[in-house]
Design an enzyme around this catalytic site. Structure first.
Site, PDB file in Angstrom:
ATOM      1  N   GLU A 177       7.035  14.675  -4.945  1.00 12.30           N
ATOM      2  CA  GLU A 177       7.163  15.381  -6.222  1.00 12.30           C
ATOM      3  C   GLU A 177       8.476  15.052  -6.940  1.00 12.30           C
ATOM      4  OE1 GLU A 177       6.359  19.559  -5.703  1.00 12.30           O
ATOM      5  OE2 GLU A 177       4.207  19.186  -5.743  1.00 12.30           O
TER       6      GLU A 177
ATOM      7  N   GLU B  36      -2.060  17.871  -2.488  1.00  9.60           N
ATOM      8  CA  GLU B  36      -1.822  19.228  -1.989  1.00  9.60           C
ATOM      9  C   GLU B  36      -2.719  20.175  -2.764  1.00  9.60           C
ATOM     10  OE1 GLU B  36       2.333  20.240  -2.216  1.00  9.60           O
ATOM     11  OE2 GLU B  36       2.970  18.350  -1.292  1.00  9.60           O
TER      12      GLU B  36
HETATM   13  C1  GAL Z   1       4.825  21.514  -3.524  1.00 10.80           C
HETATM   14  C2  GAL Z   1       5.584  20.689  -2.498  1.00 10.80           C
HETATM   15  C3  GAL Z   1       5.317  21.139  -1.078  1.00 10.80           C
HETATM   16  C4  GAL Z   1       5.363  22.630  -0.996  1.00 10.80           C
HETATM   17  C5  GAL Z   1       4.357  23.213  -1.940  1.00 10.80           C
HETATM   18  C6  GAL Z   1       4.257  24.721  -1.894  1.00 10.80           C
HETATM   19  O1  GAL Z   1       5.553  21.567  -4.694  1.00 10.80           O
HETATM   20  O2  GAL Z   1       5.261  19.326  -2.617  1.00 10.80           O
HETATM   21  O3  GAL Z   1       6.280  20.570  -0.229  1.00 10.80           O
HETATM   22  O4  GAL Z   1       6.646  23.070  -1.292  1.00 10.80           O
HETATM   23  O5  GAL Z   1       4.703  22.859  -3.243  1.00 10.80           O
HETATM   24  O6  GAL Z   1       3.315  25.190  -2.808  1.00 10.80           O
END
Ligand code: GAL
Length: 643
Positions: free
Chosen positions: A141, A312
Site C-alpha cells: 500500500e 485484501e
Molecule cells: C491494509 C493493510 C493491511 C492491514 C489492513 C487492515 O491497509 O495493507 O496490512 O493493515 O489494512 O484493514
C-alpha cells in the site's frame, strides 16, 4: 480463485501445518506472506535468518498452496532507522515521522533506495525459484497513512534535480510557473524551496509539479523492486496492492510496472472515507454503499490492463475507521462474488486469523483471535469456496459499453485550486459512476489518452488538463461523449489556456468558458430544456457556437452539444445527472433502465450477476435460468444466470 493473507511469524510453528490444511479445505489456493517481516528476516544488519521462512514456504507449498511473497519494505526495522535517520519521512510542518508503526520512509532517501534494493535482492535470490512461489507483491500500500509526500532535505534535493531535468533553465522554470507574480523568480535551481511553511498559499504550479515529482518517485522506486525480482524470479508475476479512494500518486504508471495490479477492499471502512451525507452513511453502515467496491474493481482492472486481484478483502469488522460495525450477514460472501463478477482473478481475504496483540487486535480475520476456529466471515468465505467449486471456471471479462475517464492529475489540480470548497473531483467521478450503475450499465474506467474504440458512451466527469493523447482519443472516438465542468480549464503548467477553456477541446465542443461561479451549500440554479434538474456547487457561463440543449434559469446555456460531443457547464444535482445520462444513453443507443434501490448488476462474459445491497427483496425476471441463488433476491443475496 480465493486467497488469504497469512503471517506465519505471528504464530507458533506448531500451528502452521494445520492452518495450511484448513486453508486448502476452505477452497483457498493462494496465500500472501512476508510483507512486514523484515525484522525477522534480518534481525541485525547482514545477519539473515532464513530458517523460519524456508520452513513456512515449505509447509504452505507442501499443502498445495501457491505463495505470493511480499517485499518487506513497508516496515524498515529499528536497527536500520537508527543507522540512517535520513530514511524517515518529514511531515508538511517539518517534523520527522518516527519509528513504531509502518511506512516510515521517504521515497527520496538515497539510503532507503539502496537498502530496499539490498533486501529485495536478498529475498528474490533466495526464493525467486522456490516452487511454492508463484508471484510477488512489492511493498505494501504505497502511500497509506499519508506517506507519499515528504518535506525534508532529501526530498528537496531530489525535487531540485527533477526540476533541472524537466526545465533545463531557471528562465523556463520561471516562465512555466508564472514566478514573476509576487517576485517568486529564482536564478539557480538551488534557490527553489518546497511549497510548504509559507505565509499564505504557495504557487499552484509548484505544488502540481511537486506532486508529479513525488508520484514519479513512487513509480521509479516500485520499478526498481520489480526489476530486481524479475532478474531473480523467472516465470513469476509481480503486483502491488493499492487502496480505496486514494489519489496521492498516479497509479497508471505504477500499474505499468506490473503484470497486474491488486487492491485492498474494505467496503465498510471506506463508507467513512467518502463525503457521503450522514443519512447515506447510516444507510450503508453495515453493507457498504453498492458502488464503492465496484468502482475500485473497475478502476484497478483498468490500471492492471484488464486483470486484477483483490489482495485484501474485508472479512468482518475492521479496526481503523471511526466506527467499525459488523457487516450484515452475507456481505463477506456478496463482496467476494461482486469482485469476481467484475473480473477479479483472485479474492484474497485479510487476514487468516485475528491477531490478539498489537495495533490490529480489533480487526477480524477468517478465524477467531488466536484460534483455529472460523469466524462468521470465515464461514462465508467457505461457502464461496463451495459455490465456486460447483460453478467451475468463470468466463473472461469483456469490454463494457460505457467508459469513464479517470485522471489522477485532475484530482491534484482541482484540489490545489478548488475555487469552491466542495469541488471534489473524486466525489464527482464517483457520483457519475454511481448514476450509470443504477441504470444497470457496466463501466470500464480508462486512462486519459487510452483508445476509446468500442465504447458507445464515454463519460469525462472533469479533465482540467487535456494531454495531446487525450485530445486525440476524444477526436478519434465514435462514442457519445459527455464532458463535465472544468474540463480543459488548465494548461500543463497550471494556467488558464490561451483563448480560454476548454483549451484544446474548444473547437470539438464549439464552446468557450468566460466565467465560473462556485455556489455555497444550499444554493442552486435550476436547469431546463432537454434535460432538467439543478446545478449545485458550480456553474459556468459559456459562449456557444454549437447547440444549446438546456439552459439555466438566467438564460445561460447549461448543456451544449456539437455532434456527439456534449459539455455540461455545472456540477449536476442527482436529477440533472440522471436526466442527462438518460438523454445521452438514448443518443448512444444504449438500453438503460433504473434498478430498484440497492440492486446492482454486472456481466462477466456469459454470466450475469445480481446483488442486493438494499433492505427489500427483489424478484429476478423469470425468463432466466439461475445457476446460483434464488428467484427472490433477498437482502445481501447474490444471483447468477447465464446470458
Ligand atoms: C491494509 C493493510 C493491511 C492491514 C489492513 C487492515 O491497509 O495493507 O496490512 O493493515 O489494512 O484493514
Amino acid at each position: 480463485m480465493l486467497g488469504v493473507c497469512y503471517y506465519p511469524e505471528h504464530w507458533p510453528e506448531t500451528m502452521w501445518a494445520e492452518d495450511a490444511r484448513r486453508m486448502v479445505a476452505l477452497g483457498i489456493s493462494h496465500v500472501r506472506i512476508g510483507e512486514f517481516a523484515w525484522s525477522r528476516i534480518e534481525p541485525r544488519r547482514d545477519a539473515f535468518d532464513w530458517g523460519w521462512l524456508d520452513r513456512a514456504l515449505n509447509v504452505l507449498g507442501n499443502a498445495g498452496l501457491k505463495v505470493v511473497l511480499g517485499t518487506p519494505t513497508a516496515t524498515p526495522p529499528k536497527w536500520l532507522m537508527d543507522e540512517h535517520p535520513d530514511i524517515a519521512p518529514i511531515d508538511e510542518e517539518g517534523r520527522p515521522r518516527g519509528f513504531g508503526s509502518r511506512r516510515h520512509y521517504t521515497f527520496s532517501s538515497q539510503t532507503y533506495w539502496r537498502e530496499s534494493a539490498r533486501i529485495v535482492e536478498a529475498i528474490a535470490r533466495r526464493y525467486g525459484e522456490h516452487p511454492a512461489v508463484v508471484g510477488w507483491q512489492t511493498d505494501n500500500e504505497y502511500g497509506c497513512h499519508d506517506t507519499i509526500m515528504s518535506w525534508g532535505a532529501e526530498d528537496l534535493r531530489a525535487f531540485r534535480q527533477w526540476l533541472r531535468r524537466t526545465y533545463q533553465s531557471t528562465d523556463q522554470l520561471n516562465e512555466a510557473w508564472g514566478s514573476v507574480f509576487w517576485s517568486m523568480e529564482v536564478t539557480e535551481f538551488d534557490q527553489v524551496s518546497l511549497p510548504n511553511l509559507t505565509v499564505t498559499e504557495t504557487n499552484p504550479a509548484t505544488r502540481l509539479d511537486f506532486r508529479r515529482f513525488q508520484s514519479q518517485q513512487v513509480a521509479a522506486y516500485d520499478r526498481m523492486q520489480c526489476d530486481i525480482i524479475r532478474a531473480h524470479s523467472p516465470g513469476r508475476w509481480t503486483t502491488t496492492n493499492m487502496m480505496g479512494f486514494f489519489t496521492e500518486f498516479d497509479h497508471w504508471p505504477v500499474g505499468e510496472n506490473h503484470d497486474f495490479v491488486s487492491w485492498d477492499s474494505y467496503p465498510i471502512g471506506f463508507v467513512e472515507r467518502f463525503p457521503f451525507s450522514e443519512d447515506e452513511r447510516n444507510r450503508w453502515a453495515t453493507t457498504s454503499h453498492p458502488d464503492i467496491a465496484p468502482f475500485h474493481h473497475d478502476l484497478y482492472r483498468g490500471i492492471g490492463g484488464g486483470r486484477f486481484w483483490v489482495m485484501e478483502q474485508q472479512p468482518g469488522p475492521v479496526n481503523w475507521a471511526p466506527w467499525n460495525p459488523v457487516p450484515k450477514p452475507g456481505m463477506v460472501r456478496l463482496w467476494t462474488w461482486e469482485a469476481l463478477a467484475h473480473g477479479a482473478d483472485v479474492v484474497s481475504y485479510f487476514r487468516w486469523r485475528q491477531m490478539p496483540a498489537a495495533q490490529e487486535q480489533m480487526h477480524a480475520g477468517l478465524n477467531l483471535p488466536g484460534l483455529q476456529e472460523l469466524s462468521v466471515g470465515g464461514r462465508e468465505a467457505e461457502s464461496v469456496g463451495r459455490e465456486l467449486a460447483g460453478l467451475g471456471a468463470l468466463p473472461p471479462n469483456e469490454q463494457a459499453s460505457v467508459a469513464l475517464v479517470f485522471d489522477y492529475e485532475a484530482q491534484w489540480v482541482l484540489d490545489i485550486q478548488r475555487q469552491g470548497a466542495d469541488f471534489r473531483y473524486f466525489e464527482l467521478a464517483f457520483r457519475w459512476y454511481e448514476a450509470v450503475r443504477t441504470i444497470g450499465l457496466d463501466v470500464d474506467i480508462v486512462r486519459p489518452g487510452q483508445s476509446l474504440e468500442g465504447y458507445r458512451l464515454v463519460l469525462v466527469p472533469s479533465l482540467p488538463t487535456v494531454s495531446d493523447a487525450a485530445e486525440q482519443a476524444f477526436r478519434d472516438s465514435s462514442a457519445v461523449v459527455l464532458y463535465g465542468p472544468r474540463t480543459g480549464s488548465k494548461t500543463r503548467h497550471f494556467s488558464i489556456p490561451d483563448q480560454l477553456p476548454p483549451g484544446a477541446l474548444r473547437d470539438l465542443l464549439g464552446i468557450r468558458i468566460t466565467e465560473v461561479s462556485s455556489l455555497r451549500p444550499g444554493l442552486s440554479e435550476a436547469v431546463d430544456g432537454l434535460v432538467s434538474g439543478a446545478a449545485i456547487r458550480w456553474v459556468e457561463h459559456m459562449d456557444v457556437a454549437s447547440t444549446a440543449l438546456a439552459h439555466f434559469a438566467d438564460g445561460h446555456c447549461a448543456l451544449a452539444a456539437n455532434g456527439r460531443h456534449h459539455y455540461l457547464a455545472a456540477w449536476p444535482d442527482a436529477r440533472l445527472l440522471s436526466t442527462t445520462l438518460e438523454l445521452l444513453c438514448k443518443r448512444a443507443d444504449l438500453k438503460a433502465h433504473a434498478l430498484p434501490p440497492g440492486i446492482r448488476m454486472r456481466r462477466r462474459g456469459s454470466l450475469h450477476f445480481a446483488f442486493n445491497y438494499g433492505a427489500e427483496s427483489w424478484e429476478i425476471p423469470n425468463d432466466v435460468e439461475l445457476v446460483l441463488g434464488e428467484r427472490i433476491l433477498a437482502p445481501q443475496g447474490v444471483a447468477i444466470w447465464r446470458v
